[in-house]
Design a protein around this motif. Structure first.
Motif, PDB file in Angstrom:
ATOM      1  N   HIS A  82       1.029  -1.261  -0.100  1.00  0.00           N
ATOM      2  CA  HIS A  82       0.020  -0.028  -0.050  1.00  0.00           C
ATOM      3  C   HIS A  82       1.021   1.262   0.018  1.00  0.00           C
ATOM      4  O   HIS A  82       0.640   2.245  -0.817  1.00  0.00           O
ATOM      5  N   SER A  83       1.878   1.193   0.590  1.00  0.00           N
ATOM      6  CA  SER A  83       2.894   2.422   0.785  1.00  0.00           C
ATOM      7  C   SER A  83       3.566   2.667  -0.717  1.00  0.00           C
ATOM      8  O   SER A  83       3.889   3.785  -1.173  1.00  0.00           O
ATOM      9  N   LEU A  84       3.602   1.666  -1.259  1.00  0.00           N
ATOM     10  CA  LEU A  84       4.163   1.778  -2.903  1.00  0.00           C
ATOM     11  C   LEU A  84       3.019   2.027  -3.733  1.00  0.00           C
ATOM     12  O   LEU A  84       3.177   2.785  -4.568  1.00  0.00           O
ATOM     13  N   LEU A  85       1.800   1.521  -3.717  1.00  0.00           N
ATOM     14  CA  LEU A  85       0.729   1.414  -4.683  1.00  0.00           C
ATOM     15  C   LEU A  85      -0.320   2.275  -4.510  1.00  0.00           C
ATOM     16  O   LEU A  85      -1.117   2.594  -5.518  1.00  0.00           O
ATOM     17  N   GLY A  86      -0.605   2.848  -2.999  1.00  0.00           N
ATOM     18  CA  GLY A  86      -1.740   3.564  -2.846  1.00  0.00           C
ATOM     19  C   GLY A  86      -2.774   2.630  -2.866  1.00  0.00           C
ATOM     20  O   GLY A  86      -2.773   1.337  -2.719  1.00  0.00           O
ATOM     21  N   ASN A  87      -3.973   3.187  -2.996  1.00  0.00           N
ATOM     22  CA  ASN A  87      -5.332   2.251  -2.882  1.00  0.00           C
ATOM     23  C   ASN A  87      -5.314   1.347  -4.194  1.00  0.00           C
ATOM     24  O   ASN A  87      -6.680   1.217  -4.577  1.00  0.00           O
ATOM     25  N   ARG A  88      -4.480   0.945  -4.751  1.00  0.00           N
ATOM     26  CA  ARG A  88      -4.755  -0.033  -5.908  1.00  0.00           C
ATOM     27  C   ARG A  88      -5.064  -1.314  -5.473  1.00  0.00           C
ATOM     28  O   ARG A  88      -3.981  -2.327  -5.437  1.00  0.00           O
ATOM     29  N   TRP A  89      -6.279  -1.699  -4.887  1.00  0.00           N
ATOM     30  CA  TRP A  89      -6.402  -2.899  -4.213  1.00  0.00           C
ATOM     31  C   TRP A  89      -6.351  -4.006  -5.017  1.00  0.00           C
ATOM     32  O   TRP A  89      -5.916  -5.217  -4.583  1.00  0.00           O
ATOM     33  N   SER A  90      -6.749  -3.900  -6.366  1.00  0.00           N
ATOM     34  CA  SER A  90      -6.534  -5.179  -7.091  1.00  0.00           C
ATOM     35  C   SER A  90      -5.013  -5.775  -7.261  1.00  0.00           C
ATOM     36  O   SER A  90      -4.649  -6.780  -7.501  1.00  0.00           O
ATOM     37  N   LEU A  91      -4.163  -4.407  -7.469  1.00  0.00           N
ATOM     38  CA  LEU A  91      -2.711  -4.782  -7.661  1.00  0.00           C
ATOM     39  C   LEU A  91      -2.323  -5.639  -6.161  1.00  0.00           C
ATOM     40  O   LEU A  91      -1.261  -6.436  -6.574  1.00  0.00           O
ATOM     41  N   ILE A  92      -2.674  -4.873  -5.129  1.00  0.00           N
ATOM     42  CA  ILE A  92      -1.946  -5.405  -3.886  1.00  0.00           C
ATOM     43  C   ILE A  92      -2.662  -6.827  -3.804  1.00  0.00           C
ATOM     44  O   ILE A  92      -1.900  -7.937  -3.609  1.00  0.00           O
ATOM     45  N   ALA A  93      -3.921  -7.196  -4.080  1.00  0.00           N
ATOM     46  CA  ALA A  93      -4.640  -8.616  -4.164  1.00  0.00           C
ATOM     47  C   ALA A  93      -3.627  -9.447  -5.075  1.00  0.00           C
ATOM     48  O   ALA A  93      -3.654 -10.645  -4.624  1.00  0.00           O
ATOM     49  N   GLY A  94      -3.238  -9.157  -6.164  1.00  0.00           N
ATOM     50  CA  GLY A  94      -2.778  -9.779  -6.967  1.00  0.00           C
ATOM     51  C   GLY A  94      -1.059 -10.285  -6.500  1.00  0.00           C
ATOM     52  O   GLY A  94      -0.630 -11.466  -7.017  1.00  0.00           O
ATOM     53  N   ARG A  95      -0.730  -9.584  -5.279  1.00  0.00           N
ATOM     54  CA  ARG A  95       0.357 -10.173  -4.620  1.00  0.00           C
ATOM     55  C   ARG A  95       0.026 -11.170  -3.683  1.00  0.00           C
ATOM     56  O   ARG A  95       0.841 -11.702  -3.060  1.00  0.00           O
ATOM     57  N   GLU A 103     -11.484  -7.670   0.084  1.00  0.00           N
ATOM     58  CA  GLU A 103     -11.259  -8.537   1.282  1.00  0.00           C
ATOM     59  C   GLU A 103      -9.903  -7.410   1.664  1.00  0.00           C
ATOM     60  O   GLU A 103     -10.087  -6.922   2.975  1.00  0.00           O
ATOM     61  N   ILE A 104      -9.085  -7.184   0.929  1.00  0.00           N
ATOM     62  CA  ILE A 104      -7.879  -6.461   1.348  1.00  0.00           C
ATOM     63  C   ILE A 104      -8.504  -4.951   1.612  1.00  0.00           C
ATOM     64  O   ILE A 104      -7.868  -4.232   2.739  1.00  0.00           O
ATOM     65  N   LYS A 105      -9.139  -4.443   0.841  1.00  0.00           N
ATOM     66  CA  LYS A 105      -9.916  -3.212   0.943  1.00  0.00           C
ATOM     67  C   LYS A 105     -10.521  -3.068   2.193  1.00  0.00           C
ATOM     68  O   LYS A 105     -10.335  -2.137   3.254  1.00  0.00           O
ATOM     69  N   ASN A 106     -11.388  -3.952   2.702  1.00  0.00           N
ATOM     70  CA  ASN A 106     -12.178  -3.996   3.916  1.00  0.00           C
ATOM     71  C   ASN A 106     -10.937  -4.172   5.185  1.00  0.00           C
ATOM     72  O   ASN A 106     -11.254  -3.328   6.060  1.00  0.00           O
ATOM     73  N   TYR A 107     -10.053  -4.938   4.929  1.00  0.00           N
ATOM     74  CA  TYR A 107      -9.212  -5.097   5.938  1.00  0.00           C
ATOM     75  C   TYR A 107      -8.250  -4.050   6.254  1.00  0.00           C
ATOM     76  O   TYR A 107      -8.156  -3.614   7.230  1.00  0.00           O
ATOM     77  N   TRP A 108      -7.923  -3.236   5.136  1.00  0.00           N
ATOM     78  CA  TRP A 108      -7.480  -2.018   5.350  1.00  0.00           C
ATOM     79  C   TRP A 108      -8.105  -0.908   6.200  1.00  0.00           C
ATOM     80  O   TRP A 108      -7.697  -0.274   6.979  1.00  0.00           O
ATOM     81  N   ASN A 109      -9.376  -0.924   5.464  1.00  0.00           N
ATOM     82  CA  ASN A 109     -10.229   0.101   6.220  1.00  0.00           C
ATOM     83  C   ASN A 109     -10.388  -0.244   7.474  1.00  0.00           C
ATOM     84  O   ASN A 109     -10.734   0.754   8.362  1.00  0.00           O
ATOM     85  N   SER A 110     -10.740  -1.332   8.157  1.00  0.00           N
ATOM     86  CA  SER A 110     -10.873  -1.893   9.479  1.00  0.00           C
ATOM     87  C   SER A 110     -10.000  -1.831  10.185  1.00  0.00           C
ATOM     88  O   SER A 110     -10.029  -1.797  11.454  1.00  0.00           O
ATOM     89  N   HIS A 111      -8.836  -2.276   9.694  1.00  0.00           N
ATOM     90  CA  HIS A 111      -7.660  -2.406  10.588  1.00  0.00           C
ATOM     91  C   HIS A 111      -6.530  -1.652  10.500  1.00  0.00           C
ATOM     92  O   HIS A 111      -6.144  -0.968  11.261  1.00  0.00           O
ATOM     93  N   LEU A 112      -6.020  -1.803   9.211  1.00  0.00           N
ATOM     94  CA  LEU A 112      -4.611  -1.045   8.950  1.00  0.00           C
ATOM     95  C   LEU A 112      -4.574   0.561   9.119  1.00  0.00           C
ATOM     96  O   LEU A 112      -3.695   1.002   9.430  1.00  0.00           O
ATOM     97  N   SER A 113      -5.662   0.979   8.372  1.00  0.00           N
ATOM     98  CA  SER A 113      -5.707   2.563   8.370  1.00  0.00           C
ATOM     99  C   SER A 113      -5.660   3.081   9.656  1.00  0.00           C
ATOM    100  O   SER A 113      -5.039   4.021   9.944  1.00  0.00           O
ATOM    101  N   LYS A 114      -6.441   2.611  10.668  1.00  0.00           N
ATOM    102  CA  LYS A 114      -6.368   2.797  11.975  1.00  0.00           C
ATOM    103  C   LYS A 114      -5.091   2.725  12.663  1.00  0.00           C
ATOM    104  O   LYS A 114      -4.445   3.575  13.484  1.00  0.00           O
ATOM    105  N   ARG A 115      -4.414   1.490  12.402  1.00  0.00           N
ATOM    106  CA  ARG A 115      -3.133   1.063  13.203  1.00  0.00           C
ATOM    107  C   ARG A 115      -2.109   2.232  12.450  1.00  0.00           C
ATOM    108  O   ARG A 115      -1.242   2.911  13.401  1.00  0.00           O
TER     109      ARG A 115
END
Length: 256
Positions: A82-95, A103-115
């Motif tokens: 995410h630090s590299l790609l920003g909100n390119r969820w599909s690209l992140i999911a590809g890895r 799922e990754i978007k939801n996880y980011w919004n509910s966990h990681l963004s807060k952390r």
DNA sequence: AACCGTGCCAACCGCGCAACG
DNA sequence: ACGTTGCGCGGTTGGCACGGT
């Protein structure tokens, strides 16, 4: 242009999928394969719009979907990508094999963004972002801004095309040909860089990804197309090596 | 037990891109 | 060259679950 909506919405089921609908969809796709989403519901006997079928299949029914908690390794990878790609969820999911963009978007919004917010409190870097959830305290903008990040169609053919564009742009041949042809193409969002300067939003506040942000605290080196193939290659190698320490310092050096 | 606030996640929405005729 | 269609994307929403009071 007056484009028709993706589905008439009249007489179609909405909301949660039933097991019967799931079964119908799975059976149809097993028999006929993915694709032709628009005509699929009719042929499969589903009262859903094609878009809804595609979403259900992609995010839930696909046999290779990995259910369950995000592991610490995946968590770490998501943060770094995410630090590299920003909100390119599909690209992140590809890895992340078996994980979906949703799922990754939801996880980011509910966990990681807060952390991340906690961790970076006091750090005025604008490179890390998070989207506004309805309970995030940030006003949701009902009407989508026209300067939003352009949607990027990610497919092996588009990647190959983008790579060849970049080759033409930079005169480089260092990007391996198989990257564009493979179905497991690593960070395939090279178009991100090819967009720089053309699809770039005029208002950087509309976008929190590092590639577009012209704020001086963000990696200006990434805006330079000349460096892109080198960055890409190095990143690919580090991912292959699965060396988190190296990858971290690589990302750090980009963000420095 | 009832109420309320919050978190999570499946699903929806609207837009833009690429392919096609 | 242009309009249309299909698909993929990111942002947003709705509703259920759960914990606290």
């Amino acid at each position: 242009m007056g484009r028709a909506p993706c589905c008439s919405k009249v007489g179609l089921h909405r909301g949660p999928w039933t097991t019967r609908e799931d079964t119908l969809l799975i059976n149809y796709i097993q028999a006929h394969g993915e694709g032709h989403w628009r005509s699929l519901p009719k042929k499969a006997g589903l009262l859903r719009c094609g878009k809804s079928c595609r979403l259900r299949w992609m995010n839930y029914l696909r046999p290779d979907i990995k259910r369950g908690n995000i592991t610490p390794d995946e968590d770490d990878l998501i943060v770094r990508l995410h630090s590299l790609l920003g909100n390119r969820w599909s690209l992140i999911a590809g890895r992340l094999p078996g994980r979906t963009d949703n799922e990754i978007k939801n996880y980011w919004n509910s966990h990681l963004s807060k952390r991340l917010k906690k961790n970076t409190a006091g750090n005025k870097s604008k490179c890390m972002g998070g989207s506004a959830g309805k309970r995030s305290g940030i006003k949701p903008n009902k009407k989508r801004s026209k300067t939003r990040t352009p949607a990027i169609r990610v497919s092996p053919s588009s990647v190959a095309k983008n790579i060849s564009n970049i080759r033409n742009m930079t005169g480089s041949s260092s990007i391996p040909a198989e990257v564009g042809n493979s179905t497991s193409w690593g960070i395939s969002g090279l178009k991100v860089a090819s967009n720089v300067g053309e699809g770039r939003p005029s208002n950087s506040e509309e976008f929190d990804g590092p590639f577009y942000d012209h704020d001086s605290s963000c990696p200006s080196s990434l805006l330079n197309g000349i460096m892109l193939d080198d960055i890409f290659e190095e990143y690919q190698q580090l991912l292959k090596a699965d060396d988190h320490g190296q990858l971290d310092s690589f990302v750090d050096s980009l963000l420095a």
